[in-house]
Design a protein around this motif. Sequence first.
Motif, mmCIF file in Angstrom:
data_model
loop_
_atom_site.group_PDB
_atom_site.id
_atom_site.type_symbol
_atom_site.label_atom_id
_atom_site.label_comp_id
_atom_site.label_asym_id
_atom_site.label_seq_id
_atom_site.Cartn_x
_atom_site.Cartn_y
_atom_site.Cartn_z
ATOM 1 N N ARG A 37 13.326 -6.215 1.020
ATOM 2 C CA ARG A 37 13.057 -5.667 2.351
ATOM 3 C C ARG A 37 11.590 -5.890 2.700
ATOM 4 O O ARG A 37 10.786 -6.224 1.833
ATOM 5 C CB ARG A 37 13.341 -4.161 2.366
ATOM 6 N N VAL A 38 11.235 -5.651 3.940
ATOM 7 C CA VAL A 38 9.850 -5.746 4.386
ATOM 8 C C VAL A 38 9.393 -4.363 4.828
ATOM 9 O O VAL A 38 10.064 -3.705 5.636
ATOM 10 C CB VAL A 38 9.703 -6.756 5.548
ATOM 11 N N ASP A 39 8.258 -3.921 4.287
ATOM 12 C CA ASP A 39 7.680 -2.628 4.668
ATOM 13 C C ASP A 39 7.192 -2.739 6.107
ATOM 14 O O ASP A 39 6.319 -3.550 6.414
ATOM 15 C CB ASP A 39 6.520 -2.288 3.728
ATOM 16 N N GLU A 40 7.776 -1.945 6.987
ATOM 17 C CA GLU A 40 7.442 -2.048 8.412
ATOM 18 C C GLU A 40 6.002 -1.651 8.716
ATOM 19 O O GLU A 40 5.462 -2.022 9.754
ATOM 20 C CB GLU A 40 8.405 -1.218 9.258
ATOM 21 N N LEU A 41 5.361 -0.921 7.816
ATOM 22 C CA LEU A 41 3.977 -0.507 8.047
ATOM 23 C C LEU A 41 2.957 -1.521 7.528
ATOM 24 O O LEU A 41 1.899 -1.689 8.124
ATOM 25 C CB LEU A 41 3.720 0.862 7.400
ATOM 26 N N THR A 42 3.276 -2.188 6.404
ATOM 27 C CA THR A 42 2.309 -3.105 5.793
ATOM 28 C C THR A 42 2.692 -4.573 5.928
ATOM 29 O O THR A 42 1.859 -5.446 5.707
ATOM 30 C CB THR A 42 2.159 -2.809 4.287
ATOM 31 N N GLY A 43 3.956 -4.837 6.221
ATOM 32 C CA GLY A 43 4.433 -6.211 6.276
ATOM 33 C C GLY A 43 4.670 -6.818 4.907
ATOM 34 O O GLY A 43 5.007 -7.989 4.786
ATOM 35 N N ARG A 46 6.600 -7.285 1.150
ATOM 36 C CA ARG A 46 7.985 -7.299 0.695
ATOM 37 C C ARG A 46 8.143 -6.449 -0.563
ATOM 38 O O ARG A 46 7.252 -6.405 -1.409
ATOM 39 C CB ARG A 46 8.434 -8.735 0.422
#
Length: 128
Positions: free
Chosen positions: A103-109, A111
């Motif tokens: 997944r990709v962390d929506e806050l940091t970009g 993975r």
Amino acid sequence: MKIKKIHHVAIICSDYEKSKNFYVNILGCDIVQETYRAERKSYKLDLMVGGEYQLELFSFPESPNRLSYPEAKGLRHLAFEVEDINQAVKDLEKENIPVEPIRVDELTGKRFTFFCDPDDLPLEIYEK
């Protein structure tokens, strides 16, 4: 008081040899010291992660199971940083360790993904 850093994380396992193999040979932690405490019928294995943080792996006879699903209050998971998440996932899958989709962390970009240790302790790998 001001905390400087995390000193160590302690993990209690059900099968000491299996968990020792997992953390040392699969995840690549370095052994600092291994101690058997006969009076407690318990092993304590001190491990280094990247030469910086220490894990303590304990075995105690008849420890209760950890409640995880649905998630219980308390420590949610332990996260490790990796250089290449794709390679880390391949390495885990080569050992027949199931890994969730990346997944990709929506806050940091960055993975990340999750997998479990031999006692179903949730672990995360997070790409640097």
